[in-house]
Design an enzyme around this catalytic site. Structure first.
Site, PDB file in Angstrom:
ATOM      1  N   GLY A   1      10.391  21.914  13.143  1.00 24.75           N
ATOM      2  CA  GLY A   1       9.626  23.051  12.825  1.00 24.75           C
ATOM      3  C   GLY A   1       8.117  22.756  12.440  1.00 24.75           C
ATOM      4  O   GLY A   1       7.348  22.865  12.985  1.00 24.75           O
ATOM      5  N   HIS A   2       8.095  21.167  11.854  1.00 22.75           N
ATOM      6  CA  HIS A   2       6.839  21.108  10.446  1.00 22.75           C
ATOM      7  C   HIS A   2       6.263  20.422  12.062  1.00 22.75           C
ATOM      8  O   HIS A   2       5.237  20.178  11.963  1.00 22.75           O
ATOM      9  CB  HIS A   2       7.832  19.570  10.134  1.00 22.75           C
ATOM     10  CG  HIS A   2       8.576  20.438   8.637  1.00 22.75           C
ATOM     11  ND1 HIS A   2       9.900  20.119   8.580  1.00 22.75           N
ATOM     12  CD2 HIS A   2       8.151  20.925   7.407  1.00 22.75           C
ATOM     13  CE1 HIS A   2      10.415  20.398   7.408  1.00 22.75           C
ATOM     14  NE2 HIS A   2       9.459  21.669   7.167  1.00 22.75           N
TER      15      HIS A   2
ATOM     16  N   GLN B   1      10.363  26.918  -7.826  1.00 21.27           N
ATOM     17  CA  GLN B   1      10.683  27.782  -6.153  1.00 21.27           C
ATOM     18  C   GLN B   1      12.490  27.943  -6.043  1.00 21.27           C
ATOM     19  O   GLN B   1      12.978  28.466  -5.705  1.00 21.27           O
ATOM     20  CB  GLN B   1      10.382  27.478  -5.004  1.00 21.27           C
ATOM     21  CG  GLN B   1      10.310  26.823  -4.052  1.00 21.27           C
ATOM     22  CD  GLN B   1       9.286  26.334  -2.969  1.00 21.27           C
ATOM     23  OE1 GLN B   1       8.047  25.726  -3.319  1.00 21.27           O
ATOM     24  NE2 GLN B   1       9.542  26.937  -1.938  1.00 21.27           N
TER      25      GLN B   1
ATOM     26  N   GLY C   1       5.014  28.429   8.145  1.00 17.90           N
ATOM     27  CA  GLY C   1       5.650  28.799   9.777  1.00 17.90           C
ATOM     28  C   GLY C   1       6.178  30.223   9.835  1.00 17.90           C
ATOM     29  O   GLY C   1       6.585  31.223   8.688  1.00 17.90           O
ATOM     30  N   GLN C   2       6.295  31.059  11.121  1.00 16.97           N
ATOM     31  CA  GLN C   2       7.122  32.670  10.581  1.00 16.97           C
ATOM     32  C   GLN C   2       8.922  32.839  10.518  1.00 16.97           C
ATOM     33  O   GLN C   2       8.450  33.410   9.490  1.00 16.97           O
ATOM     34  CB  GLN C   2       6.984  32.887  12.284  1.00 16.97           C
ATOM     35  CG  GLN C   2       7.178  34.763  12.858  1.00 16.97           C
ATOM     36  CD  GLN C   2       7.981  34.459  13.471  1.00 16.97           C
ATOM     37  OE1 GLN C   2       7.368  34.593  15.001  1.00 16.97           O
ATOM     38  NE2 GLN C   2       9.416  35.696  13.794  1.00 16.97           N
ATOM     39  N   LYS C   3       8.763  31.135  10.289  1.00 13.32           N
ATOM     40  CA  LYS C   3      11.022  31.172   9.865  1.00 13.32           C
ATOM     41  C   LYS C   3      10.486  32.196   8.252  1.00 13.32           C
ATOM     42  O   LYS C   3      11.885  32.357   8.311  1.00 13.32           O
ATOM     43  CB  LYS C   3      10.911  29.839  10.358  1.00 13.32           C
ATOM     44  CG  LYS C   3      12.213  29.343   9.424  1.00 13.32           C
ATOM     45  CD  LYS C   3      13.365  29.526   9.566  1.00 13.32           C
ATOM     46  CE  LYS C   3      14.160  29.474   9.270  1.00 13.32           C
ATOM     47  NZ  LYS C   3      14.746  28.267   7.222  1.00 13.32           N
ATOM     48  N   ASP C   4       9.576  32.247   7.214  1.00 16.09           N
ATOM     49  CA  ASP C   4       9.926  32.561   6.287  1.00 16.09           C
ATOM     50  C   ASP C   4       8.586  33.414   6.697  1.00 16.09           C
ATOM     51  O   ASP C   4       7.016  33.315   6.041  1.00 16.09           O
ATOM     52  CB  ASP C   4       9.833  31.046   5.470  1.00 16.09           C
ATOM     53  CG  ASP C   4      10.507  29.686   5.430  1.00 16.09           C
ATOM     54  OD1 ASP C   4      11.347  29.989   4.734  1.00 16.09           O
ATOM     55  OD2 ASP C   4       9.573  29.268   6.177  1.00 16.09           O
TER      56      ASP C   4
ATOM     57  N   GLN D   1       7.053  34.266   2.397  1.00 19.57           N
ATOM     58  CA  GLN D   1       6.718  34.001   2.134  1.00 19.57           C
ATOM     59  C   GLN D   1       5.080  34.061   3.237  1.00 19.57           C
ATOM     60  O   GLN D   1       4.253  32.992   2.098  1.00 19.57           O
ATOM     61  CB  GLN D   1       7.235  32.354   2.296  1.00 19.57           C
ATOM     62  CG  GLN D   1       6.020  31.085   1.445  1.00 19.57           C
ATOM     63  CD  GLN D   1       6.821  29.586   2.202  1.00 19.57           C
ATOM     64  OE1 GLN D   1       7.591  29.472   1.386  1.00 19.57           O
ATOM     65  NE2 GLN D   1       6.589  28.984   3.269  1.00 19.57           N
TER      66      GLN D   1
ATOM     67  N   SER E   1      15.826  23.948  10.549  1.00 25.04           N
ATOM     68  CA  SER E   1      15.801  24.066   8.839  1.00 25.04           C
ATOM     69  C   SER E   1      16.616  22.699   8.678  1.00 25.04           C
ATOM     70  O   SER E   1      16.880  22.178   8.941  1.00 25.04           O
ATOM     71  CB  SER E   1      16.120  25.341   8.764  1.00 25.04           C
ATOM     72  OG  SER E   1      16.871  25.522   6.853  1.00 25.04           O
TER      73      SER E   1
HETATM   74  P1  AMP Z   1       9.801  23.879   4.309  1.00 24.06           P
HETATM   75  O1  AMP Z   1       9.655  22.304   4.474  1.00 24.06           O
HETATM   76  O2  AMP Z   1      11.105  24.479   4.516  1.00 24.06           O
HETATM   77  O3  AMP Z   1       9.233  24.001   2.313  1.00 24.06           O
HETATM   78  O4  AMP Z   1       9.197  24.277   5.258  1.00 24.06           O
HETATM   79  C1  AMP Z   1       7.251  24.032   5.561  1.00 24.06           C
HETATM   80  C2  AMP Z   1       6.495  25.182   6.561  1.00 24.06           C
HETATM   81  O5  AMP Z   1       7.033  25.092   7.516  1.00 24.06           O
HETATM   82  C3  AMP Z   1       6.703  26.666   5.840  1.00 24.06           C
HETATM   83  O6  AMP Z   1       5.445  26.796   7.003  1.00 24.06           O
HETATM   84  C4  AMP Z   1       7.957  26.956   6.680  1.00 24.06           C
HETATM   85  O7  AMP Z   1       8.111  28.386   7.520  1.00 24.06           O
HETATM   86  C5  AMP Z   1       8.157  26.158   8.275  1.00 24.06           C
HETATM   87  N1  AMP Z   1       9.027  25.390   8.966  1.00 24.06           N
HETATM   88  C6  AMP Z   1      10.167  25.204   8.431  1.00 24.06           C
HETATM   89  N2  AMP Z   1      11.458  25.412   9.071  1.00 24.06           N
HETATM   90  C7  AMP Z   1      10.101  25.886  10.751  1.00 24.06           C
HETATM   91  C8  AMP Z   1      10.940  26.476  12.259  1.00 24.06           C
HETATM   92  N3  AMP Z   1      12.335  26.567  12.412  1.00 24.06           N
HETATM   93  N4  AMP Z   1       9.684  26.870  12.785  1.00 24.06           N
HETATM   94  C9  AMP Z   1       8.346  26.691  12.506  1.00 24.06           C
HETATM   95  N5  AMP Z   1       7.653  26.964  10.738  1.00 24.06           N
HETATM   96  C10 AMP Z   1       8.971  26.314  10.352  1.00 24.06           C
END
Ligand code: AMP
Length: 295
Positions: free
Chosen positions: A36-37, A61, A147-150, A153, A185
């Site tokens: 995802g990242h 958070q 990411g759309q995942k959040d 956010q 995730s």
């Molecule tokens: P995090 O490290 O979980 O805080 O996520 C950092 C960024 O990666 C945020 O913008 C999330 O929305 C994005 N992100 C996390 N998981 C995914 C995924 N499966 N697909 C796309 N973006 C993601």
């Protein structure tokens, strides 16, 4: 790839990058990097000349009972992934760099931070807006990628960028999933093989509602119900709601504008979230980006 651990170090690096007059893209993360990242970094590379990635597990958070102290970390692997993706600069601040002694100023996201995840994680989005606001000020990127995942956010940050006139273009990119549908995730690392199977009900439920939407169902109740009926493998369903994807306002009646069907639930002690966008547009995630600089 350059690594900066302090703000002054990063600023020196950024000054050189800016003097080369290219566009700077920023991907903020909490590390334990995954596909995802990686996808965010790749999108960033196509739009920007330099890519800055931050890895910072943000304590403000997390709630007192949450997983801050056990959040998965693997800095060596993160560095290797960034190197492999030709990231220009990796920012790895420690806690004191971001929250010096006496730190007391926060950004309040308002009511949008109190619905959906905000109901179950009081103060979570205040921590998110504060750290993202700080990181935007530190990096001063031209574009920032989320990411759309959040989905919530992304909506809250989009509004913060507009409300605070932050000179940054916000880009939202699609959720990356495992082959079986599970949204990737960092927290998936907590799941046993059996938990993981149960977690699959979330994407199955969302895809079923998406199929119903595609076959013409527009009633919010019916779409929510289609998903809810498949969410039985969760230990706790926190919410399954249909909202306006930009404002997070609940949708009653029929879906007539860009909507997000959002789910949060627990598999044992692991909290998982996911969503799908319901829209007639061919690439609805694009509609979540804030194109151009805010007035
Ligand atoms: P995090 O490290 O979980 O805080 O996520 C950092 C960024 O990666 C945020 O913008 C999330 O929305 C994005 N992100 C996390 N998981 C995914 C995924 N499966 N697909 C796309 N973006 C993601």
């Amino acid at each position: 790839m350059r690594i900066a651990r302090s703000i002054p170090e990063l600023r020196i690096l950024l000054k050189t990058l800016k003097e080369r007059s290219g566009r700077i893209g920023f991907v903020p993360t909490m590390g334990y990097l995954h596909e995802g990242h990686e996808s965010l970094i790749r999108h960033c590379k196509t739009r920007c000349d330099s890519v800055v990635v931050s890895v910072f597990v943000n304590p403000t958070q997390f709630g007192a009972e949450e997983d801050f102290s056990r959040y998965p970390q693997d800095m060596e692997r993160d560095q290797a992934l960034c190197l492999n993706q030709e990231v220009t600069a990796l920012f790895i601040p420690d806690l004191k760099e971001i929250y010096p002694t006496g730190f007391s100023t926060f950004i309040d996201p308002g009511p949008m931070g109190e619905v959906l995840c905000g109901k179950f994680r009081p103060g979570h989005f205040r921590g998110v807006t504060t750290v993202v606001g700080k990181l935007m000020n530190i990096v001063q990127p031209d574009l920032a990628f989320f990411g759309q995942k959040d989905l919530q956010q992304a909506a809250i940050i989009r509004r913060m960028v507009r409300d605070m006139n932050l000179p940054v273009e916000l880009v939202v990119t699609p959720t990356i999933r495992e082959a079986d549908g599970l949204a990737i995730s960092s927290r998936n690392a907590y799941l046993s093989a059996e938990d993981r199977q149960r977690a699959l009900c979330i994407s199955r439920a969302l895809f079923a509602a998406e199929d119903a939407y595609r076959s013409g169902v527009r009633s919010a109740c019916k779409l929510i119900d289609t998903a809810r009926r498949l969410l039985t493998d969760l230990d706790e369903l926190q919410y399954c709601e249909l909202v306006d994807a930009l404002t997070m306002d609940p949708i009653g009646g029929n879906v007539e504008r860009l909507a997000g069907l959002c789910v949060a639930g627990m598999v044992r002690a692991t909290r998982l979230i996911d969503n799908v966008l319901l829209s007639e547009a061919s690439d609805p995630t694009n509609l979540l980006s804030l194109v151009g600089l805010p007035e």
